[in-house]
Design a protein around this motif. Sequence first.
Motif, PDB file in Angstrom:
ATOM      1  N   VAL B 282       0.843  -1.196   0.000  1.00  0.00           N
ATOM      2  CA  VAL B 282       0.000   0.000   0.000  1.00  0.00           C
ATOM      3  C   VAL B 282       0.884   1.253   0.000  1.00  0.00           C
ATOM      4  O   VAL B 282       0.652   2.203  -0.750  1.00  0.00           O
ATOM      5  CB  VAL B 282      -0.959  -0.021   1.213  1.00  0.00           C
ATOM      6  CG1 VAL B 282      -1.639   1.330   1.398  1.00  0.00           C
ATOM      7  CG2 VAL B 282      -1.995  -1.134   1.041  1.00  0.00           C
ATOM      8  N   ARG B 283       1.916   1.216   0.841  1.00  0.00           N
ATOM      9  CA  ARG B 283       2.830   2.362   0.953  1.00  0.00           C
ATOM     10  C   ARG B 283       3.546   2.620  -0.373  1.00  0.00           C
ATOM     11  O   ARG B 283       3.706   3.760  -0.801  1.00  0.00           O
ATOM     12  CB  ARG B 283       3.851   2.034   2.043  1.00  0.00           C
ATOM     13  CG  ARG B 283       4.459   3.216   2.753  1.00  0.00           C
ATOM     14  CD  ARG B 283       5.182   2.777   4.044  1.00  0.00           C
ATOM     15  NE  ARG B 283       6.047   1.615   3.861  1.00  0.00           N
ATOM     16  CZ  ARG B 283       5.985   0.504   4.601  1.00  0.00           C
ATOM     17  NH1 ARG B 283       5.093   0.389   5.581  1.00  0.00           N
ATOM     18  NH2 ARG B 283       6.812  -0.493   4.373  1.00  0.00           N
ATOM     19  N   GLN B 284       3.965   1.528  -1.026  1.00  0.00           N
ATOM     20  CA  GLN B 284       4.744   1.661  -2.269  1.00  0.00           C
ATOM     21  C   GLN B 284       3.851   1.816  -3.505  1.00  0.00           C
ATOM     22  O   GLN B 284       4.359   2.059  -4.611  1.00  0.00           O
ATOM     23  CB  GLN B 284       5.640   0.425  -2.456  1.00  0.00           C
ATOM     24  CG  GLN B 284       6.700   0.251  -1.371  1.00  0.00           C
ATOM     25  CD  GLN B 284       7.272  -1.173  -1.349  1.00  0.00           C
ATOM     26  OE1 GLN B 284       7.207  -1.886  -2.340  1.00  0.00           O
ATOM     27  NE2 GLN B 284       7.829  -1.580  -0.210  1.00  0.00           N
ATOM     28  N   GLY B 285       2.550   1.631  -3.315  1.00  0.00           N
ATOM     29  CA  GLY B 285       1.657   1.742  -4.463  1.00  0.00           C
ATOM     30  C   GLY B 285       1.832   0.621  -5.477  1.00  0.00           C
ATOM     31  O   GLY B 285       1.686   0.824  -6.682  1.00  0.00           O
ATOM     32  N   ARG B 312      -6.150  -4.760  -2.677  1.00  0.00           N
ATOM     33  CA  ARG B 312      -7.326  -4.245  -3.374  1.00  0.00           C
ATOM     34  C   ARG B 312      -8.463  -3.911  -2.393  1.00  0.00           C
ATOM     35  O   ARG B 312      -9.128  -2.880  -2.516  1.00  0.00           O
ATOM     36  CB  ARG B 312      -7.793  -5.277  -4.402  1.00  0.00           C
ATOM     37  CG  ARG B 312      -8.862  -4.709  -5.264  1.00  0.00           C
ATOM     38  CD  ARG B 312      -9.115  -5.514  -6.517  1.00  0.00           C
ATOM     39  NE  ARG B 312     -10.455  -5.216  -6.974  1.00  0.00           N
ATOM     40  CZ  ARG B 312     -11.252  -6.068  -7.578  1.00  0.00           C
ATOM     41  NH1 ARG B 312     -10.833  -7.292  -7.832  1.00  0.00           N
ATOM     42  NH2 ARG B 312     -12.460  -5.720  -7.953  1.00  0.00           N
ATOM     43  N   ARG B 315      -7.578  -0.641  -0.574  1.00  0.00           N
ATOM     44  CA  ARG B 315      -7.652   0.529  -1.452  1.00  0.00           C
ATOM     45  C   ARG B 315      -9.087   0.866  -1.837  1.00  0.00           C
ATOM     46  O   ARG B 315      -9.523   2.002  -1.719  1.00  0.00           O
ATOM     47  CB  ARG B 315      -6.856   0.263  -2.733  1.00  0.00           C
ATOM     48  CG  ARG B 315      -5.383   0.484  -2.555  1.00  0.00           C
ATOM     49  CD  ARG B 315      -4.684   0.459  -3.926  1.00  0.00           C
ATOM     50  NE  ARG B 315      -3.242   0.328  -3.717  1.00  0.00           N
ATOM     51  CZ  ARG B 315      -2.446  -0.463  -4.423  1.00  0.00           C
ATOM     52  NH1 ARG B 315      -2.948  -1.196  -5.412  1.00  0.00           N
ATOM     53  NH2 ARG B 315      -1.160  -0.520  -4.168  1.00  0.00           N
TER      54      ARG B 315
END
Lengths: 407, 407
Positions: B282-285, B312, B315
């Motif tokens: 999540v942090r790194q996308g 997913r 997000r």
Amino acid sequence: MTAGDSLATGQRSMGDPTLTHPLWPPLTRGCPRTSTAELAYPVEVDYAYEHAGPALFATAEGAARSAGLDRWAPLLPPLGTPGLGEGHTPLVPLADGVYVKDESRNPTWSHKDRLNRCTVAAAAGVGAPGVVVASSGNHGASAAAYAARAGLRCVVLGPAGMPAALDAFLHAYGAVVLPVPQEARWPLMRQISDRLGLHPVSNLTVTHTGHPFGPEGYKTIAYEIFAEIGVPAAVFVPTGYGECLFGVWKGFAELRRLGLSGTVPRMFACEPAAGGPLAAAVRQGVPAARVSCGPTDAYSIACPVGGYRGVRAVRESGGGALLVTDRQLRESQQELARQGIWAELSSAASLAGLRSLPAGDAPEGPVVCVSTSSGFKDRATGTTASEVIEPTWEEAYRRLRAAGLEG
Amino acid sequence: MTAGDSLATGQRSMGDPTLTHPLWPPLTRGCPRTSTAELAYPVEVDYAYEHAGPALFATAEGAARSAGLDRWAPLLPPLGTPGLGEGHTPLVPLADGVYVKDESRNPTWSHKDRLNRCTVAAAAGVGAPGVVVASSGNHGASAAAYAARAGLRCVVLGPAGMPAALDAFLHAYGAVVLPVPQEARWPLMRQISDRLGLHPVSNLTVTHTGHPFGPEGYKTIAYEIFAEIGVPAAVFVPTGYGECLFGVWKGFAELRRLGLSGTVPRMFACEPAAGGPLAAAVRQGVPAARVSCGPTDAYSIACPVGGYRGVRAVRESGGGALLVTDRQLRESQQELARQGIWAELSSAASLAGLRSLPAGDAPEGPVVCVSTSSGFKDRATGTTASEVIEPTWEEAYRRLRAAGLEG
């Protein structure tokens, strides 16, 4: 939190059913009028049955499971302390159609949660600061959980040589655990109850009477079975002091009394052959018996002293008192596990009892075996571990072939 | 035994949702079209939602609990093998109103039973003689139970240094247990699957994809929550590979798609701070990440590799990826136990995640913490036991006073 919903009216002597006592306080030392120095009679809870409508039993499942025993509040003692979503356990059919009532699906993974929902509410009802319980396992942990839930203290007089997993289980709920030799448990419990005002939720009497509100919780097993499949031909119950046996019988007897059914199932007590006070009482035609109890791994139901409740359930239902050996218990434990239910050895007594009947004696019609708890509770669990294997395909394949798995 | 009730139509790539695959065979190695050597994308199951009527969700509880996941058969993969009355776990409110979804109330006392009901049915569906699973605990035992129930074999590649209680648990169900070092588990699993035709019910890919039918079982957690309290503001889930997180999110997303609700709860992943591949992704996308995983006692959710599913869910729901220390886990484990719920350390991650939020960030509205399993599963359980005390009133009283209990 539905104490006001209860239709309980008082306590009735099981020594003389014409004798009644007020509902409060719970008579935790049995009926004071009919008990003697050699034989204690329990009391049971009476209800204003005329106000219990059939709507209580109208649907297959009723309220959401989270409601726990509160669903049946009218026919239970006042439930003034919160529950944990106890009960509503599934009936799992075995391959041959026998139903297993899987009580390992309760909040502390045993049937005892149904009892302690009621006894801990009783402790709060009398304003006690907590409960005290003598227990070798499931009962103590369940009492500790419900006491914690209600904001009450709990003292458990555990057995000397308590399995380490049980120790962790009890301490998790914040119980004060005092492991003492068997013979010291009851005297200490009496003193802790008398001197510190802790409410006793296990037995204090010469033959077993236990807590009068406890078996009422077990009635809900009968209510749930009835809601799902009606009245079975027979129910087999692992039997120590006979409280669950009695509770299930009483639940079905109430359904008949309410006009919702015409029959009551035959109730079969299933005790370890190493002891068997209930079978002895039935054989001798007495209200309760004492026996010597030899070694057995079914520690949860190994009792030298019985009580009148279970004897009454067996007699009035036309059931039987069965004795099962540890070998029979192990066979039934394996039969259950190989169909997906890992039961405590003691819990397999019900299926072992059923399987011990000669073919001609098997009940005709649906049969329910109550499985009381989980394999995690056994003393042998956690004592041996497999060794690490050489992590090669050759070694894995050798072992898989030995287990009958071939490509 | 209701395979015919399923509305499942196929498998949809999560790497490219325009790509679909037939329903059979289950793509146990992820989407073959979008996965690369560094990143595997899972597939998920698609349904003919237009045929799923609102009646499926019409009552608070629906069919009796014994029916297990079969209640939701239309929105599950085909359930062609028998269940054990899994699911229908209670929502237990804590003192501050937070709901705990107590998944220790399943047949093998963890949430994994919902997954394995679906994966073992898949194994039978492809005609496999059994299943193979790499697991450090709950997943393996659950797979073993469902395989036994279905009459299939089960091979468990367990960890080196497996706790003895887990060993007993696995063997009870008749599983073939092969304890091997961590790095050997996946290669051996692949070989056993390829050479013996055993169906893999845990992960085989470079980033986690797992079994495509498994997370479908977790959707029923959402269905049950919805049936009881509607759509909560947020759901916190102990997170290893994120399968449960994804399943719960998908269940709520389906309810919205069916027009039964207008919102989806914010989904919070709760990983051990020692690792945390989902938080890293999540942090790194990125769709999935690898991290080094340091020591933690939360062994059930300690993963160095993540997968796209959980990312997913976080997000798309506007949730978050939380990291919790072992100390925070212990505090939440104790908070739960002191209210009557003895959870595995890993299971307390959801409450620990919630408690870790600054006061201003707490979700507004009902919150559910999924508690995945029981304290019996912890490695520390069963390693220390209390000593027997001198069985006198004086000694007992000394200890009771030390615990704050006075007359």
